[in-house]
Design a protein around this motif. Structure first.
Motif, mmCIF file in Angstrom:
data_model
loop_
_atom_site.group_PDB
_atom_site.id
_atom_site.type_symbol
_atom_site.label_atom_id
_atom_site.label_comp_id
_atom_site.label_asym_id
_atom_site.label_seq_id
_atom_site.Cartn_x
_atom_site.Cartn_y
_atom_site.Cartn_z
ATOM 1 N N GLY A 1 0.790 -1.231 0.000
ATOM 2 C CA GLY A 1 0.000 0.000 0.000
ATOM 3 C C GLY A 1 0.811 1.265 0.000
ATOM 4 O O GLY A 1 0.249 2.361 -0.048
ATOM 5 N N GLY A 2 2.144 1.138 0.075
ATOM 6 C CA GLY A 2 2.978 2.332 0.056
ATOM 7 C C GLY A 2 3.505 2.661 1.436
ATOM 8 O O GLY A 2 3.222 1.961 2.426
ATOM 9 N N PRO A 3 4.243 3.757 1.549
ATOM 10 C CA PRO A 3 4.883 4.096 2.831
ATOM 11 C C PRO A 3 3.899 4.495 3.928
ATOM 12 O O PRO A 3 4.220 4.407 5.108
ATOM 13 N N GLU A 4 2.695 4.946 3.551
ATOM 14 C CA GLU A 4 1.722 5.355 4.570
ATOM 15 C C GLU A 4 0.306 5.076 4.078
ATOM 16 O O GLU A 4 -0.035 5.338 2.931
ATOM 17 N N ILE A 5 -0.520 4.513 4.984
ATOM 18 C CA ILE A 5 -1.919 4.207 4.693
ATOM 19 C C ILE A 5 -2.770 4.903 5.743
ATOM 20 O O ILE A 5 -2.486 4.814 6.945
ATOM 21 N N THR A 6 -3.818 5.598 5.315
ATOM 22 C CA THR A 6 -4.747 6.239 6.242
ATOM 23 C C THR A 6 -6.153 5.752 5.933
ATOM 24 O O THR A 6 -6.676 5.995 4.842
ATOM 25 N N GLU A 7 -6.753 5.050 6.901
ATOM 26 C CA GLU A 7 -8.051 4.443 6.660
ATOM 27 C C GLU A 7 -8.657 4.024 8.000
ATOM 28 O O GLU A 7 -7.952 3.885 9.001
ATOM 29 N N SER A 8 -9.971 3.774 8.011
ATOM 30 C CA SER A 8 -10.579 3.257 9.241
ATOM 31 C C SER A 8 -10.092 1.836 9.463
ATOM 32 O O SER A 8 -9.927 1.072 8.503
ATOM 33 N N PRO A 9 -9.848 1.439 10.722
ATOM 34 C CA PRO A 9 -9.316 0.098 10.988
ATOM 35 C C PRO A 9 -10.195 -1.023 10.440
ATOM 36 O O PRO A 9 -9.677 -1.981 9.861
ATOM 37 N N LEU A 10 -11.522 -0.909 10.612
ATOM 38 C CA LEU A 10 -12.392 -1.985 10.143
ATOM 39 C C LEU A 10 -12.395 -2.067 8.622
ATOM 40 O O LEU A 10 -12.383 -3.154 8.043
ATOM 41 N N CYS A 11 -12.409 -0.924 7.965
ATOM 42 C CA CYS A 11 -12.378 -0.902 6.504
ATOM 43 C C CYS A 11 -11.081 -1.534 5.997
ATOM 44 O O CYS A 11 -11.088 -2.350 5.062
ATOM 45 N N LEU A 12 -9.960 -1.188 6.621
ATOM 46 C CA LEU A 12 -8.676 -1.746 6.221
ATOM 47 C C LEU A 12 -8.633 -3.252 6.467
ATOM 48 O O LEU A 12 -8.125 -4.018 5.635
ATOM 49 N N CYS A 13 -9.180 -3.686 7.586
ATOM 50 C CA CYS A 13 -9.229 -5.113 7.897
ATOM 51 C C CYS A 13 -10.026 -5.865 6.836
ATOM 52 O O CYS A 13 -9.610 -6.934 6.365
ATOM 53 N N ARG A 14 -11.170 -5.323 6.444
ATOM 54 C CA ARG A 14 -11.993 -5.988 5.438
ATOM 55 C C ARG A 14 -11.271 -6.055 4.084
ATOM 56 O O ARG A 14 -11.386 -7.035 3.345
ATOM 57 N N LYS A 15 -10.520 -5.023 3.753
ATOM 58 C CA LYS A 15 -9.783 -5.043 2.496
ATOM 59 C C LYS A 15 -8.704 -6.128 2.509
ATOM 60 O O LYS A 15 -8.467 -6.811 1.495
ATOM 61 N N ILE A 16 -8.046 -6.280 3.645
ATOM 62 C CA ILE A 16 -7.017 -7.314 3.750
ATOM 63 C C ILE A 16 -7.650 -8.702 3.650
ATOM 64 O O ILE A 16 -7.125 -9.592 2.964
ATOM 65 N N VAL A 17 -8.785 -8.880 4.317
ATOM 66 C CA VAL A 17 -9.477 -10.170 4.261
ATOM 67 C C VAL A 17 -9.909 -10.485 2.834
ATOM 68 O O VAL A 17 -9.750 -11.614 2.344
ATOM 69 N N ARG A 18 -10.451 -9.485 2.141
ATOM 70 C CA ARG A 18 -10.872 -9.710 0.754
ATOM 71 C C ARG A 18 -9.672 -9.993 -0.143
ATOM 72 O O ARG A 18 -9.715 -10.841 -1.042
ATOM 73 N N TRP A 19 -8.568 -9.318 0.103
ATOM 74 C CA TRP A 19 -7.350 -9.459 -0.707
ATOM 75 C C TRP A 19 -6.733 -10.841 -0.551
ATOM 76 O O TRP A 19 -6.238 -11.433 -1.504
ATOM 77 N N THR A 20 -6.772 -11.363 0.690
ATOM 78 C CA THR A 20 -6.105 -12.636 0.965
ATOM 79 C C THR A 20 -7.041 -13.835 0.930
ATOM 80 O O THR A 20 -6.589 -14.964 0.753
ATOM 81 N N GLY A 21 -8.338 -13.577 1.157
ATOM 82 C CA GLY A 21 -9.280 -14.684 1.240
ATOM 83 C C GLY A 21 -9.209 -15.444 2.546
ATOM 84 O O GLY A 21 -9.803 -16.529 2.682
ATOM 85 N N ARG A 22 -8.491 -14.899 3.539
ATOM 86 C CA ARG A 22 -8.373 -15.541 4.851
ATOM 87 C C ARG A 22 -9.216 -14.764 5.869
ATOM 88 O O ARG A 22 -9.162 -13.532 5.907
ATOM 89 N N PRO A 23 -9.996 -15.440 6.716
ATOM 90 C CA PRO A 23 -10.807 -14.744 7.723
ATOM 91 C C PRO A 23 -9.942 -14.088 8.794
ATOM 92 O O PRO A 23 -8.858 -14.576 9.118
ATOM 93 N N MET A 24 -10.434 -12.982 9.319
ATOM 94 C CA MET A 24 -9.730 -12.285 10.399
ATOM 95 C C MET A 24 -10.706 -11.317 11.057
ATOM 96 O O MET A 24 -11.503 -10.669 10.370
ATOM 97 N N SER A 25 -10.660 -11.225 12.383
ATOM 98 C CA SER A 25 -11.504 -10.264 13.095
ATOM 99 C C SER A 25 -10.764 -8.947 13.252
ATOM 100 O O SER A 25 -9.529 -8.881 13.115
#
Length: 669
Positions: free
Chosen positions: A591-615
Motif C-alpha cells: 500500500g505504500g509508505p503510509e496508509i490512512t483508513e478506518s481500521p475496520l475498513c482496512l481489515c476488510r480489504k485485507i481479508v478480501r485481498w487474501t481470502g483468509r478470515p480475520m476479526s
C-alpha cells in the motif's frame, strides 16, 4: 421469514414487510400498533399531581392573580412556554412568560429570576420543560410567599422540589402510560386538563407540540406519534404568522414539511435565539399576530443562525486542536475561557459523533465552568453525572444530553473518573461506530413502488427511524464530485441493475473507494425527482469493502488484552499465526509508505485481498506487534488510523514483542 410473510399477507408491500419484521414486528396487528397515530390520547389526570397543578392554576385565574410561565431556551422549552402562555391568555388569565437568558442566568429556575417575578407581583410560577431539580429554588418561592407548580419531562432525582405540584411523567410514583413526552407535551397536558376538552386544545396547539417533540428528539411512538403526525398536517397549513414566515424564509414549503425538515431547518433557527442571547425573538415568533413583524423576526432568526454557525466552526476548530495526539480517550473533556456557552452543546454533539465517545465541553469563567455534554453509544450521561455529583456544583439533563457546573480545580479529577467510567461501559463486543441496518435487500425490490410503500412508516424520527437498507456486492461504476467537491455522486452496478447514489460530506479518500471497487452500501432509499423525472436514489450512510470470507468487527477480546484481563481462551483467539502476520504485512507493504483508513475498513480489504478470515481484534493485535518491533508507526485521529512503514535493514524479531509474549504466556496458563 414467517414474520415477513405474515406482514405481506396483511397487505404490506414486500420491502415494508422486511423492514417491519427486522424491527421485531411479527404480524399486521403489531404493525398497526407500532405505526398507529390516531389512538386516543390518555387522560391528562393520569399524570401524578396533575389535579393539584390544574387546581392551583385554575384558582389563580379565578382570583385574577398574576401567573408567570417559566420555560427553557431550546425549541421544546420555547414552544412549551408559548403554548401555555397563549392558552392562559385566551382564558383571560393575567400571565407573563419568562425564559432565562442562557448566558446570564443559565438553565432553569434561579434566585435572580424568582426575586424579579416576586417584585413584579407574580403569585404563581408554572415551570415548563424545567424545574424538576429546583429544590433550593422551590424553598425560595415558599419563603417569598409565591406558589410553584412544576411541569417537566427530565429525569427525577431522589428528592423532588417542595412545590404545590410536580408534574413529570418520569416520577417513580407516576402511572402515566407514556414516559417519553417532551416538555411541550407535558405543558399541553396541563392546558388540556384546565380546558376539559383535550381534543380542542390538541387541534389548536398540535403544531407547537409537534415542533417541540421533534426538536427534543422524543421517540415517535405512542402519544408522540399522534402529536407529530397531526402536527405536520397543521404546520403545512399553519395559521401562525411567525411559523409561516420562518418556513418561507428558510425555503421550507408546505408539501415538504416533515420531521427531518423540522430537525434540520426550522429547529436550528428557533434555537439560535436562545444560543445567541436573543430569546425574546423566538417567543415573539410564536405569539405575534402581525404578518409584517413575523417576517422581520423570521429574517432575524435566520441571521442569528448564520452567526451561530460561524461561532460553532471556530469552537470546533479550537477543540480539535486541543485533543491529545494518538489514541483518543474513552471520553473527551475539554475546557476554555473563550467559548460561547450557547454554542458548545452543538460542538459537543458533533465531536461525540466524530470520535465515537461521550464529549464534555466546559466554558470557563474564573474559577468555575459551565459544561454541555453529549452521549454516544448508549452511555448514560445523567447516571454518570449523578455518580460524580460530589465533584459538581449542579447538574441536570437526561441520558443523551446534560449540563453541569464545576469548579476549575475539579476538572482534572472529573476527566479522569469519567474516562474510567466510559472505559468500563465500552467493554462490549461491538464497535461503538456500528450502524444499525434494518435489512439487506435484493436489487429487484429497490424500485419506485417499493420505496413509496415505505411511506407507511412516516412520521419517521427517534423510535421509528427512516429505513436503513443494505445492498451487498455493488460495483462502483462511476464517481463524480458535486457541491464544490464536498459530496460524491456515485453509480453502482448489481448484476444487470444500476443505481444512482449521493454520499454527502464524503470524498473518495475519506470513503476509501475507487472506481471498480466491490462494496457493501448502507443507505436511506429515496426517490429523486429531477425536472419531472422520478428515479431511485440511494442516500449513502456508509460504505465498506465487500468480502466473501468472515471479517468480524468483534473487539471485546482485544479490549481484554489492552486491559491485561487475558484468559487462555482469549489469548488463543487473538494470537496471530505466522500466516496472519505475513498477510497483513504484505498488504501494508504493497500500500505504500503510509496508509490512512478506518481500521475496520482496512481489515476488510485485507481479508478480501487474501481470502483468509480475520476479526478486527486480531488485526489490531497484529498492528500492535508490528509497532512494538519498530516496523510501523500508527496514529489514531478522527475515526481513522494512519499507518507508516519504518524502513529497516535487519529482520525484525516478532517474538520479542511484549504483546506477543503476553499472548504466549496467557495461552499456557
Amino acid at each position: 421469514m414467517s414474520a415477513v410473510n405474515a406482514l405481506a399477507s396483511s397487505g404490506y408491500a414486500p420491502l415494508t414487510a422486511m423492514v417491519l419484521a427486522s424491527r421485531g414486528i411479527a404480524d399486521g396487528e403489531e404493525a398497526e400498533a407500532y405505526l398507529s397515530s390516531d389512538a386516543p390520547l390518555p387522560d391528562p389526570y393520569l399524570m401524578t399531581d396533575m389535579d393539584l397543578a390544574a387546581g392551583r392554576v385554575g384558582l389563580a385565574m379565578s382570583r385574577g392573580e398574576k401567573i408567570a410561565v417559566f420555560g427553557d431556551y431550546d425549541v421544546d422549552g420555547i414552544t412549551a412556554t408559548c403554548l401555555l402562555t397563549d392558552f392562559l391568555r385566551r382564558q383571560g388569565a393575567k400571565v407573563r412568560s419568562y425564559i432565562p437568558g442562557r448566558l446570564e442566568e443559565g438553565y432553569g429556575l434561579n434566585p435572580m429570576a424568582i426575586r424579579q417575578l416576586w417584585e413584579e407581583g407574580v403569585k404563581l410560577i408554572v415551570t415548563v420543560d424545567c424545574g424538576i431539580t429546583a429544590v433550593a429554588e422551590a424553598e425560595l418561592c415558599r419563603e417569598l410567599g409565591m406558589d410553584l407548580v412544576i411541569t417537566d419531562h427530565h429525569e427525577c432525582k431522589d428528592t423532588l422540589p417542595n412545590a404545590v405540584a410536580v408534574v413529570d411523567p418520569h416520577r417513580g410514583d407516576g402511572g402515566y402510560p407514556h414516559k417519553n413526552l417532551s416538555g411541550v407535551g407535558v405543558a399541553f397536558k396541563l392546558a388540556a386538563a384546565l380546558c376539559g376538552d383535550q381534543s380542542a386544545v390538541f387541534r389548536e396547539y398540535t403544531d407547537m407540540v409537534c415542533l417541540g417533540t421533534v426538536a427534543d428528539v422524543m421517540p415517535l411512538q405512542g402519544e408522540n406519534r399522534a402529536f407529530v403526525s397531526e402536527g405536520l398536517k397543521s404546520l403545512a397549513h399553519t395559521r401562525r404568522p411567525g411559523i409561516a414566515a420562518l418556513m418561507r424564509e428558510c425555503g421550507c414549503t408546505p408539501d415538504s414539511i416533515s420531521a427531518s425538515t423540522i430537525g434540520f431547518m426550522l429547529a436550528p433557527r428557533i434555537n439560535a435565539a436562545g444560543r445567541m442571547g436573543q430569546i425574546d425573538l423566538a417567543v415573539e415568533l410564536f405569539l405575534t399576530d402581525d404578518p409584517a413583524r413575523a417576517a422581520e423576526v423570521a429574517k432575524a432568526l435566520c441571521e442569528l443562525n448564520r452567526q451561530r454557525q460561524a461561532v460553532e466552526s471556530e469552537i470546533y476548530r479550537q477543540a480539535i486542536e486541543m485533543l491529545p495526539q494518538g489514541t483518543i480517550p474513552e471520553a473527551i473533556v475539554l475546557a476554555d475561557e473563550s467559548w460561547h456557552q450557547g454554542v458548545v452543546g452543538i460542538v459537543a454533539s458533533r465531536i461525540a459523533e466524530e470520535f465515537a465517545c461521550p464529549t464534555f465541553l466546559i466554558c470557563l469563567d474564573g474559577d468555575h465552568g459551565k459544561a454541555s455534554s453529549r452521549s454516544y453509544g448508549g452511555f448514560n450521561l445523567f447516571a454518570s453525572l449523578t455518580a460524580l455529583s460530589p465533584l459538581l456544583e449542579s447538574y441536570g439533563g437526561h441520558e443523551l444530553a446534560a449540563g453541569f457546573t464545576i469548579t476549575r480545580e475539579n476538572i482534572p479529577e472529573f476527566r479522569r473518573r469519567i474516562c474510567a467510567m466510559a472505559g468500563d461501559f465500552y467493554q462490549d463486543d461491538s464497535p461503538r461506530t456500528s450502524l444499525d441496518i434494518d435489512c439487506a435487500v435484493p436489487a429487484e425490490l429497490l424500485t419506485i413502488g417499493g420505496i413509496e410503500s415505505l411511506d407507511v412508516l412516516e412520521p419517521c424520527g427517534s423510535g421509528c427511524p427512516k429505513p436503513v437498507l443494505m445492498m451487498k456486492n455493488l460495483t462502483v461504476e462511476r464517481i463524480t464530485m458535486v457541491g464544490g467537491g464536498k459530496h460524491m455522486r456515485l453509480r453502482f452496478r448489481s448484476g444487470r441493475s444500476f443505481f444512482n447514489a449521493i454520499y454527502f460530506s464524503a470524498t473518495p479518500e475519506s470513503a476509501s473507494i475507487h472506481t471498480g471497487d466491490l462494496v457493501d452500501a448502507a443507505f436511506n432509499p429515496q426517490i429523486n425527482d429531477f425536472r419531472g423525472e422520478r428515479s431511485v436514489q440511494m442516500n449513502i450512510l456508509d460504505l465498506r469493502p465487500s468480502c466473501a470470507v468472515p471479517c468480524s468487527p468483534e473487539v471485546g477480546d482485544y479490549r481484554a488484552l489492552k486491559r491485561d484481563c487475558l484468559t487462555a481462551e482469549i489469548a488463543q483467539s487473538l494470537l496471530p499465526q505466522r500466516a496472519d502476520l505475513a498477510m497483513v504485512w504484505r498488504y501494508l507493504a504493497a500500500g505504500g509508505p503510509e496508509i490512512t483508513e478506518s481500521p475496520l475498513c482496512l481489515c476488510r480489504k485485507i481479508v478480501r485481498w487474501t481470502g483468509r478470515p480475520m476479526s478486527l481484534g486480531q488485526f489490531l493485535t497484529c498492528l500492535d506487534i508490528f509497532t512494538e518491533v519498530n516496523l510501523i508507526e500508527t496514529r489514531r485521529l478522527r475515526g481513522v488510523m494512519s499507518i507508516r512503514l519504518i524502513p529497516c535493514e535487519t529482520k525484525a524479531n516478532l517474538n520479542s514483542s511484549p504483546t506477543m509474549q503476553q499472548l504466549l504466556q496467557a495461552k499456557e496458563r
